[in-house]
Design a protein around this motif. Structure first.
Motif, PDB file in Angstrom:
ATOM      1  N   ASP A  47       0.860  -1.176   0.000  1.00 22.26           N
ATOM      2  CA  ASP A  47       0.000   0.000   0.000  1.00 22.26           C
ATOM      3  C   ASP A  47       0.901   1.232   0.000  1.00 22.26           C
ATOM      4  OD1 ASP A  47      -1.804   2.025   0.474  1.00 22.26           O
ATOM      5  OD2 ASP A  47      -2.688   1.133   2.271  1.00 22.26           O
ATOM      6  N   GLN A  48       0.849   2.038  -1.061  1.00 24.56           N
ATOM      7  CA  GLN A  48       1.692   3.225  -1.138  1.00 24.56           C
ATOM      8  C   GLN A  48       1.434   4.195   0.008  1.00 24.56           C
ATOM      9  OE1 GLN A  48       4.289   3.935  -3.009  1.00 24.56           O
ATOM     10  NE2 GLN A  48       4.151   1.996  -4.105  1.00 24.56           N
ATOM     11  N   GLU A  49       0.210   4.220   0.526  1.00 23.31           N
ATOM     12  CA  GLU A  49      -0.096   5.118   1.636  1.00 23.31           C
ATOM     13  C   GLU A  49       0.561   4.662   2.929  1.00 23.31           C
ATOM     14  OE1 GLU A  49      -4.022   6.427   2.273  1.00 23.31           O
ATOM     15  OE2 GLU A  49      -4.325   7.079   0.185  1.00 23.31           O
ATOM     16  N   ASN A  50       1.134   3.451   2.922  1.00 27.27           N
ATOM     17  CA  ASN A  50       1.819   2.933   4.108  1.00 27.27           C
ATOM     18  C   ASN A  50       3.263   2.548   3.771  1.00 27.27           C
ATOM     19  OD1 ASN A  50       2.065   2.156   6.803  1.00 27.27           O
ATOM     20  ND2 ASN A  50       1.358   0.072   6.416  1.00 27.27           N
ATOM     21  N   GLY A  51       3.879   3.278   2.827  1.00 25.04           N
ATOM     22  CA  GLY A  51       5.285   3.074   2.538  1.00 25.04           C
ATOM     23  C   GLY A  51       5.599   2.111   1.417  1.00 25.04           C
ATOM     24  N   GLY A  52       4.624   1.348   0.938  1.00 24.89           N
ATOM     25  CA  GLY A  52       4.833   0.475  -0.209  1.00 24.89           C
ATOM     26  C   GLY A  52       5.603  -0.797   0.062  1.00 24.89           C
ATOM     27  N   LYS A  53       5.774  -1.180   1.334  1.00 25.43           N
ATOM     28  CA  LYS A  53       6.502  -2.412   1.651  1.00 25.43           C
ATOM     29  C   LYS A  53       5.591  -3.636   1.538  1.00 25.43           C
ATOM     30  CE  LYS A  53       9.957  -0.432   4.785  1.00 25.43           C
ATOM     31  NZ  LYS A  53      10.528  -0.483   6.157  1.00 25.43           N
ATOM     32  N   ASN A  54       6.191  -4.787   1.180  1.00 25.94           N
ATOM     33  CA  ASN A  54       5.419  -6.029   1.098  1.00 25.94           C
ATOM     34  C   ASN A  54       4.925  -6.436   2.481  1.00 25.94           C
ATOM     35  OD1 ASN A  54       4.265  -8.443   0.284  1.00 25.94           O
ATOM     36  ND2 ASN A  54       6.208  -9.541   0.195  1.00 25.94           N
ATOM     37  N   MET A  55       3.643  -6.765   2.569  1.00 30.86           N
ATOM     38  CA  MET A  55       3.025  -7.144   3.832  1.00 30.86           C
ATOM     39  C   MET A  55       2.931  -8.652   4.025  1.00 30.86           C
ATOM     40  SD  MET A  55      -0.159  -4.458   3.619  1.00 30.86           S
ATOM     41  CE  MET A  55      -0.768  -4.856   5.242  1.00 30.86           C
ATOM     42  N   VAL A  56       3.172  -9.461   2.974  1.00 29.78           N
ATOM     43  CA  VAL A  56       2.839 -10.893   2.999  1.00 29.78           C
ATOM     44  C   VAL A  56       4.047 -11.728   3.394  1.00 29.78           C
ATOM     45  CG1 VAL A  56       1.945 -12.831   1.667  1.00 29.78           C
ATOM     46  CG2 VAL A  56       1.087 -10.515   1.230  1.00 29.78           C
ATOM     47  N   ASN A  57       3.852 -12.631   4.360  1.00 32.72           N
ATOM     48  CA  ASN A  57       4.928 -13.490   4.844  1.00 32.72           C
ATOM     49  C   ASN A  57       5.003 -14.785   4.053  1.00 32.72           C
ATOM     50  OD1 ASN A  57       5.982 -15.726   7.024  1.00 32.72           O
ATOM     51  ND2 ASN A  57       6.928 -13.716   7.316  1.00 32.72           N
ATOM     52  N   SER A  58       6.232 -15.207   3.731  1.00 32.19           N
ATOM     53  CA  SER A  58       6.455 -16.446   2.978  1.00 32.19           C
ATOM     54  C   SER A  58       7.602 -17.250   3.584  1.00 32.19           C
ATOM     55  CB  SER A  58       6.743 -16.144   1.508  1.00 32.19           C
ATOM     56  OG  SER A  58       5.591 -15.665   0.844  1.00 32.19           O
ATOM     57  N   ALA A  59       7.632 -17.343   4.916  1.00 35.58           N
ATOM     58  CA  ALA A  59       8.696 -18.102   5.571  1.00 35.58           C
ATOM     59  C   ALA A  59       8.630 -19.587   5.219  1.00 35.58           C
ATOM     60  CB  ALA A  59       8.628 -17.908   7.087  1.00 35.58           C
ATOM     61  N   ASP A  60       7.440 -20.107   4.915  1.00 37.64           N
ATOM     62  CA  ASP A  60       7.287 -21.471   4.400  1.00 37.64           C
ATOM     63  C   ASP A  60       6.043 -21.496   3.530  1.00 37.64           C
ATOM     64  OD1 ASP A  60       4.938 -22.074   6.013  1.00 37.64           O
ATOM     65  OD2 ASP A  60       6.267 -22.397   7.717  1.00 37.64           O
ATOM     66  N   TRP A  61       5.745 -22.658   2.921  1.00 36.61           N
ATOM     67  CA  TRP A  61       4.630 -22.723   1.978  1.00 36.61           C
ATOM     68  C   TRP A  61       3.271 -22.813   2.676  1.00 36.61           C
ATOM     69  CZ3 TRP A  61       7.652 -20.551  -0.699  1.00 36.61           C
ATOM     70  CH2 TRP A  61       8.657 -21.074  -1.479  1.00 36.61           C
TER      71      TRP A  61
END
Length: 450
Positions: A26-40
């Protein structure tokens, strides 16, 4: 990777992981990826559950012991051993939609056991909202009708900065009452996951600035949520790191061997006001709930010795039952003052020509104004929590009424006066109907009204 984006949001799905969501910003919140992918087992992905327990693969493959209790559990990304799901097809529909079909993997297995089903998901991006129209299409050779299981609609895992679980706990939805922070920094909560009832159908995971992701599921009022692994990890970590926030709307569903079952969930990015405002504008609860079973169970299911004729549902719930078997309705919300009567339309048949229905309507209770542990682990104990919260958050007894009906195979409408019970007051959330004897029925409609 394939991406959809507009002036504000960017959504990324991974075609090497069944089309699961691995990127959302979300560009309004800095544009960083929010989704975790530590495992499948993380991402934002489809996940379904049924029997048997344990599920043995088609070539005798056994699940890994720590996950065997999950039973039959195909998920969108891959299995616990790192084997990835397979994409069957991918389409971009215009500038703002993706459609994917995939063969999932059985999560509890580490040996690459494919699901005997297909997943479908249509992702649509509009303003600050992603809608997921998800479906499972079963193609099982095992035709057993297993009991209804809790389904994640879907499972959402965020990175560590999104740790604060917020929702509405109460019995006056969208009446301007304050929200509740279920998990926060310094509260030693979040793992194990907790569950709770929210009649507003939404839960948010927010960061320290109050921005994040909300999950709105119009058919679900029970949610799981939390943060893994501990208090010290709240607020830190990226997409490949262990710390993760979690939300999953939960609905119970029978998954027949050949069923196509679908749901539509919205992921809303922004502030708490953005998320709750979207949920209010799209809330689908009606004052007088009614379920017509012409071609669907509509989230009703069975407990005890009761089964129906299976999918597809045609013209009603065609059921066979033994004494004390129970028909269970979905978790929802209604008010007694607007629903004094229960109507059941159908044809019942027993050997005696008679049947006693036992109806239990569950009020919304103080016990619904808090969260509850999903399991015991370490210092967190389910039974100890029940004792600790009993005084402040007591449960209420179900409103119980019995009604004798004719069970001679003739179609009738049975009208039951719930309001004659003095305890039938205030807000209610669920209903069960038990049968006194063995028999059969074709139930076409259940409704609450005046």
């Amino acid at each position: 990777m394939r991406y959809l984006e507009n002036d504000r949001l960017k959504l990324g799905i991974d075609l090497s992981l069944g089309g699961a969501v691995t990127f959302l910003s979300d560009q309004e919140n800095g544009g960083k990826n929010m989704v975790n992918s530590a495992d499948w087992g993380r991402q934002i992905q489809l996940s379904f559950y049924s029997g048997p327990w344990p599920y043995i693969g088609p070539n005798g493959e056994t699940p890994t012991p720590e996950w065997a209790g999950l039973g039959w559990n195909p998920i969108q990304s891959g299995d616990a051993g790192g084997h990835r799901s397979k994409i069957l097809s991918f389409e971009q529909r215009g500038d703002h939609a993706f459609f994917v079909r995939s063969i999932p993997m059985q999560w509890p297995h580490k040996t690459g056991v494919a699901g005997d089903c297909e997943f479908e998901c249509l992702y649509t991006l509009e303003d600050n909202v992603i809608t997921m129209e998800a479906a499972i299409v079963n193609k099982r050779t095992d035709h057993t009708q297993y009991r209804a299981c809790s389904q994640e609609m879907p499972a959402v895992y965020t990175n560590g900065p999104w740790y604060q679980v917020v929702t509405y706990l109460g019995d006056k939805p969208f009446a301007g009452e304050p929200t509740t922070t279920v998990v926060d920094k310094g509260d030693h909560k979040g793992w194990p996951w907790v569950h709770f009832y929210t009649p507003e159908n939404w839960v948010a995971l927010l960061d320290e600035n109050g921005y994040g992701i909300g999950v709105f599921q119009p058919e679900a009022m029970t949610f799981n949520g939390g943060f893994h692994p501990n208090d010290e990890s709240k607020g830190v970590g990226g997409e490949k790191d262990g710390p993760t926030g979690h939300i999953a709307p939960i609905g119970k569903q029978i998954l027949d061997h050949n069923i196509r079952w679908s749901y539509k969930t919205s992921l809303v990015l922004g502030t708490l006001d953005d998320i709750r405002g979207y949920a209010k504008a799209n809330w689908q609860v009606v004052p007088q709930p009614e379920w017509s079973f012409a071609d669907s169970r509509h989230n009703w299911y069975y407990e005890g010795e009761m089964k129906d004729s299976g999918f597809p549902i045609e013209g009603g719930l065609d059921i066979q039952f033994q004494p004390n078997a129970t028909l269970v309705g979905p978790v929802t919300f209604w008010e007694a003052s607007k629903t004094p009567f229960l109507e059941i339309e159908g044809a019942f048949e027993t050997a005696s020509g008679e049947l006693v229905l036992s109806i239990d309507a569950q009020p919304v209770s103080p016990s619904d104004f808090t969260d509850w542990l999903n399991w015991s682990e370490g210092e967190h104990d389910v039974e100890a929590e029940k004792k600790q919260k009993a005084a402040e958050f007591p449960g209420k007894q179900a409103v119980h009424i019995q009604q004798a009906i004719a069970a001679d195979g003739q179609q009738r409408t049975y009208r039951i006066h719930l309001a004659e019970m003095p305890t039938y007051t205030g807000a209610l959330k669920s209903m069960e109907i038990s049968f006194s004897d063995a028999g059969s029925a074709k139930i076409t409609r259940i409704g609450l009204g005046e």
